[in-house]
Design an enzyme around this catalytic site. Structure first.
Site, mmCIF file in Angstrom:
data_model
loop_
_atom_site.group_PDB
_atom_site.id
_atom_site.type_symbol
_atom_site.label_atom_id
_atom_site.label_comp_id
_atom_site.label_asym_id
_atom_site.label_seq_id
_atom_site.Cartn_x
_atom_site.Cartn_y
_atom_site.Cartn_z
ATOM 1 N N LYS A 240 -8.266 -0.908 -30.471
ATOM 2 C CA LYS A 240 -8.039 -2.337 -30.716
ATOM 3 C C LYS A 240 -8.922 -3.173 -29.784
ATOM 4 O O LYS A 240 -9.611 -4.077 -30.212
ATOM 5 C CB LYS A 240 -6.561 -2.644 -30.500
ATOM 6 C CG LYS A 240 -6.196 -4.089 -30.719
ATOM 7 C CD LYS A 240 -4.702 -4.293 -30.623
ATOM 8 C CE LYS A 240 -4.377 -5.780 -30.584
ATOM 9 N NZ LYS A 240 -2.946 -6.048 -30.488
ATOM 10 N N GLU B 239 -10.185 5.863 -21.739
ATOM 11 C CA GLU B 239 -10.104 7.209 -22.324
ATOM 12 C C GLU B 239 -10.939 7.280 -23.604
ATOM 13 O O GLU B 239 -11.722 8.203 -23.814
ATOM 14 C CB GLU B 239 -8.648 7.576 -22.671
ATOM 15 C CG GLU B 239 -7.748 7.809 -21.488
ATOM 16 C CD GLU B 239 -7.020 6.542 -21.049
ATOM 17 O OE1 GLU B 239 -7.528 5.426 -21.309
ATOM 18 O OE2 GLU B 239 -5.941 6.675 -20.440
ATOM 19 N N GLY C 121 -0.969 -2.419 -31.281
ATOM 20 C CA GLY C 121 -1.538 -1.071 -31.384
ATOM 21 C C GLY C 121 -0.561 -0.089 -31.995
ATOM 22 O O GLY C 121 -0.905 0.692 -32.884
ATOM 23 N N ARG C 122 0.692 -0.118 -31.546
ATOM 24 C CA ARG C 122 1.671 0.872 -32.024
ATOM 25 C C ARG C 122 2.221 0.518 -33.399
ATOM 26 O O ARG C 122 3.081 1.227 -33.913
ATOM 27 C CB ARG C 122 2.790 1.035 -30.999
ATOM 28 C CG ARG C 122 3.430 -0.257 -30.548
ATOM 29 C CD ARG C 122 4.249 -0.073 -29.275
ATOM 30 N NE ARG C 122 4.805 -1.320 -28.757
ATOM 31 C CZ ARG C 122 4.199 -2.131 -27.903
ATOM 32 N NH1 ARG C 122 2.972 -1.857 -27.493
ATOM 33 N NH2 ARG C 122 4.785 -3.223 -27.465
ATOM 34 N N GLU D 155 7.373 1.948 -25.735
ATOM 35 C CA GLU D 155 6.421 0.932 -25.274
ATOM 36 C C GLU D 155 6.907 -0.454 -25.721
ATOM 37 O O GLU D 155 6.642 -1.454 -25.065
ATOM 38 C CB GLU D 155 5.011 1.217 -25.814
ATOM 39 C CG GLU D 155 3.914 0.572 -24.976
ATOM 40 C CD GLU D 155 2.505 1.006 -25.366
ATOM 41 O OE1 GLU D 155 2.044 0.670 -26.477
ATOM 42 O OE2 GLU D 155 1.833 1.667 -24.553
ATOM 43 N N HIS E 63 16.870 26.172 -31.460
ATOM 44 C CA HIS E 63 16.761 27.390 -30.654
ATOM 45 C C HIS E 63 16.189 27.088 -29.279
ATOM 46 O O HIS E 63 15.695 27.990 -28.600
ATOM 47 C CB HIS E 63 15.909 28.416 -31.402
ATOM 48 C CG HIS E 63 16.559 28.837 -32.690
ATOM 49 N ND1 HIS E 63 17.471 29.863 -32.758
ATOM 50 C CD2 HIS E 63 16.489 28.302 -33.935
ATOM 51 C CE1 HIS E 63 17.907 29.981 -34.003
ATOM 52 N NE2 HIS E 63 17.334 29.029 -34.741
ATOM 53 N N LYS F 74 -3.410 1.845 -14.880
ATOM 54 C CA LYS F 74 -4.823 1.785 -15.295
ATOM 55 C C LYS F 74 -5.665 1.233 -14.147
ATOM 56 O O LYS F 74 -6.739 1.753 -13.832
ATOM 57 C CB LYS F 74 -4.995 0.837 -16.489
ATOM 58 C CG LYS F 74 -4.555 1.372 -17.818
ATOM 59 C CD LYS F 74 -5.008 0.394 -18.893
ATOM 60 C CE LYS F 74 -4.230 0.529 -20.166
ATOM 61 N NZ LYS F 74 -4.512 -0.520 -21.143
HETATM 62 O O1 F6P Z 1 -2.265 1.368 -22.631
HETATM 63 C C1 F6P Z 1 -1.426 1.162 -23.708
HETATM 64 C C2 F6P Z 1 -2.200 0.711 -24.897
HETATM 65 O O2 F6P Z 1 -2.624 -0.581 -24.742
HETATM 66 C C3 F6P Z 1 -1.372 0.852 -26.164
HETATM 67 O O3 F6P Z 1 -0.535 -0.207 -26.385
HETATM 68 C C4 F6P Z 1 -2.435 1.021 -27.189
HETATM 69 O O4 F6P Z 1 -1.928 1.541 -28.390
HETATM 70 C C5 F6P Z 1 -3.370 1.957 -26.472
HETATM 71 O O5 F6P Z 1 -3.330 1.532 -25.126
HETATM 72 C C6 F6P Z 1 -4.776 1.981 -26.975
HETATM 73 O O6 F6P Z 1 -5.371 0.724 -26.926
HETATM 74 P P1 F6P Z 1 -6.688 0.418 -27.726
HETATM 75 O O7 F6P Z 1 -6.423 0.586 -29.171
HETATM 76 O O8 F6P Z 1 -7.048 -0.999 -27.369
HETATM 77 O O9 F6P Z 1 -7.748 1.385 -27.265
#
Ligand code: F6P
Length: 544
Positions: A205, A211, A266-267, A352, A383, A503
């Site tokens: 987003k 990452e 995002g979620r 979240e 199990h 972060k």
């Molecule tokens: O760090 C949490 C977050 O902001 C989530 O809410 C989001 O889904 C994820 O990181 C990834 O964010 P992006 O889509 O901006 O890379």
């Protein structure tokens, strides 16, 4: 006034005291038809909530609480595009992602529905080009492998839905999802792929997530290394983002970018362009079927009376256990192997969203908020950890999810699977009394161990089959359940400030780990010494 100070909350506290000692056995004995009455339906989705410690009075009081919290007005405000995400000053309009083309939903006076459909059409055209082989790699070969690079909502949603709808997917292509910044993830995902036939979708987003950008850089280096030309990036990388500038800065042609908007959290985003990998896998028609399923649940949520409204009922029952019984966790147990990633997806969606302790007015809350969500696809959990649910000391409300028709008719598997689902909810609710155990001739010393107290509450969600439409309905059910609870707790379910501190600290530590010479460290003594030890161990060489 905090919701916990209202007469409606007080009434629920008093009612909880009245119910002290009540058992599901009693409730079913007193009302033998509760298995038919404590149920609700939306489309072909059926909810049985009779195996909960609730009576008609509980429901009436919970609905009164929802009304007191202004749930009806909040639902309308969300659908109208009001800026209900107050801490980020944004509208919350994932519901617009599944609105039919003719609908009008405005943000700042602009109807956003045409934008949604424009992007959907672009996605569909692109997905068809990849699926038909018309979209070619740099050396002219069709795409055989699609790798989605994202994290959080930009990974869990498409990855979960891809797994859920694998049966509808193009089996001639590989679909992989890279999220973890552990280099192993991207390494394993690419090690056996042919770069000439691989498409990377960088989904973020913000397009600033470390990452995702790190994984995307490594994927790009892998591709350019294999194909020997920077120009190959244009054929092998597309982006999904709200941030065209950063996409261009990364080196992806904005013409190869699929857009979404800051009013999609995002979620809550895998039914936006974030679902591009999924759309390539299952095809645009199935993707649109899934959107229709989401939409059905949206309409149900908006229109159904609260006491027959599936997301509202799930939300209220969760509030009942979390705020009045002290339950800390909530298990989601899908009896469908294809839904094995649903619990992880719901962890982000729920935790979240509702893992908050400051309310919408900026004050600390004086009541519990979101539960710890967890689970596994049935019957594996049986199990592993169901022992604790049956005989441990904790109250763990559970949602059991099952389908009447299997994705594959294989021998006796389906009836065996569903027999287990029904048996678990029965055993959890009613247990096995001391008398029953004794009557079986169990030695007296073992009787206490083999007695099941029961009284463990469950919801059962039953649908006909796991189709794209059913998945849409199911996900929207949980989205709106989370919304219902966030409304009652008076928190912002759409921000996530809690992830920022970690972060920022990681960004500070990275150069300390990478420094050539021993860096000056100014953390606490634990963090300082861990960093020093890590540096020593890292450079000692070898794997012992
Ligand atoms: O760090 C949490 C977050 O902001 C989530 O809410 C989001 O889904 C994820 O990181 C990834 O964010 P992006 O889509 O901006 O890379």
């Amino acid at each position: 006034m905090s919701i916990a100070q209202t007469p409606e909350w007080e009434a629920l506290l008093a009612h909880r005291r009245d119910l002290e000692g009540a058992t599901l056995r009693d409730l079913f004995r007193e009302d033998p038809s509760r298995g038919e009455t404590f149920t609700a339906e939306a489309g072909d989705m059926f909810l049985d909530y009779s195996k909960n410690l609730v009576t008609g009075e509980t429901l009436r009081l919970l609905v009164a609480l929802a009304e007191r919290a202004g749930l009806r007005e909040r639902i309308d405000a969300m659908f109208r595009g009001e800026r209900i995400n107050v801490t980020e000053d944004r509208a919350v309009l994932h519901v617009a992602l599944r609105a039919p083309a003719g609908e009008v939903i405005e943000v700042d006076g602009q109807n956003v529905v045409p934008w949604v459909h424009e992007v959907l059409d672009r996605m569909s055209a692109f997905a068809e080009r990849v699926r038909s082989g018309e979209w070619r790699g740099f050396t002219g070969k069709p795409i055989r492998s699609v790798v989605n690079i994202g994290i959080g909502g930009s990974d869990l949603g498409p990855a979960m839905a891809y797994e859920a709808l694998r049966d509808f997917s193009d089996r001639s292509r590989a679909f992989r999802f890279v999220s973890n910044v552990d280099g192993t993830d991207v390494w394993e995902a690419t090690r056996d792929l042919d770069a000439e036939e691989t498409l990377f979708i960088v989904a973020s987003k913000t397009f600033t997530t470390i990452e995702t950008l790190t994984n995307a850089q490594s994927a790009r280096a892998w591709l350019v290394g294999a194909l020997g030309d920077e120009a190959a990036v244009a054929n092998h990388f597309v982006a999904v983002s709200t941030n065209a500038e950063e996409v261009a800065a990364f080196g992806i042609d904005p013409g190869n970018m699929f857009e979404f908007w800051d009013w999609v959290g995002g979620r809550y985003s895998f039914d936006s362009a974030i679902g591009l990998s999924l759309m390539i896998a299952i095809g645009p028609a199935h993707f649109r079927e899934m959107l229709a399923g989401f939409r059905q649940m949206d309409e149900h949520f908006r229109a159904a009376p609260f006491d027959r409204n599936l997301p509202v009922l799930l939300g209220l029952i969760g509030v009942w256990y979390g705020n009045f019984f002290g339950a800390e966790t909530h298990a989601v147990l899908p009896y469908s192997q294809y839904l094995w990633k649903l619990p992880s997806y719901l962890q982000q969606l729920d935790m979240e969203s509702n893992g908050k302790s400051i309310d919408l007015d900026g004050s600390p809350v004086d009541h519990q908020t979101g539960p710890i969500v967890w689970g596994t696809a049935g019957t594996n959990g049986q199990h592993a950890y169901y022992q604790l649910i049956h005989q441990g000391t904790k109250l763990i409300p559970c949602d059991f999810i099952g389908f009447a028709r299997p994705s594959h008719e294989v021998g006796r598997h389906q009836d065996l699977l569903m027999a287990n689902l029904f048996a678990q909810t029965e055993a959890l609710a009613f247990g096995k009394t001391r008398e029953q155990v004794q009557a079986e001739g169990v030695p007296p010393s073992q009787v206490p161990h083999r007695t099941f107290r029961g009284n463990h509450p469950t919801n059962t969600i039953l649908a006909t089959a796991l189709t794209p439409r059913a998945l849409g309905r199911l996900v929207a059910l949980y989205e709106h359940k989370v919304f219902t609870q966030g409304t009652i707790w008076h928190i912002d379910s759409f921000d996530q400030w809690g992830v920022e501190l970690g972060k920022a600290l990681a960004n500070r530590i990275v150069p300390e780990l990478e420094a050539g010479s021993e860096p000056e460290l100014a953390h606490d003594s634990s963090t300082n010494s861990l960093i020093r030890r890590y540096r020593r161990m890292r450079h000692a060489g070898g794997r012992t």
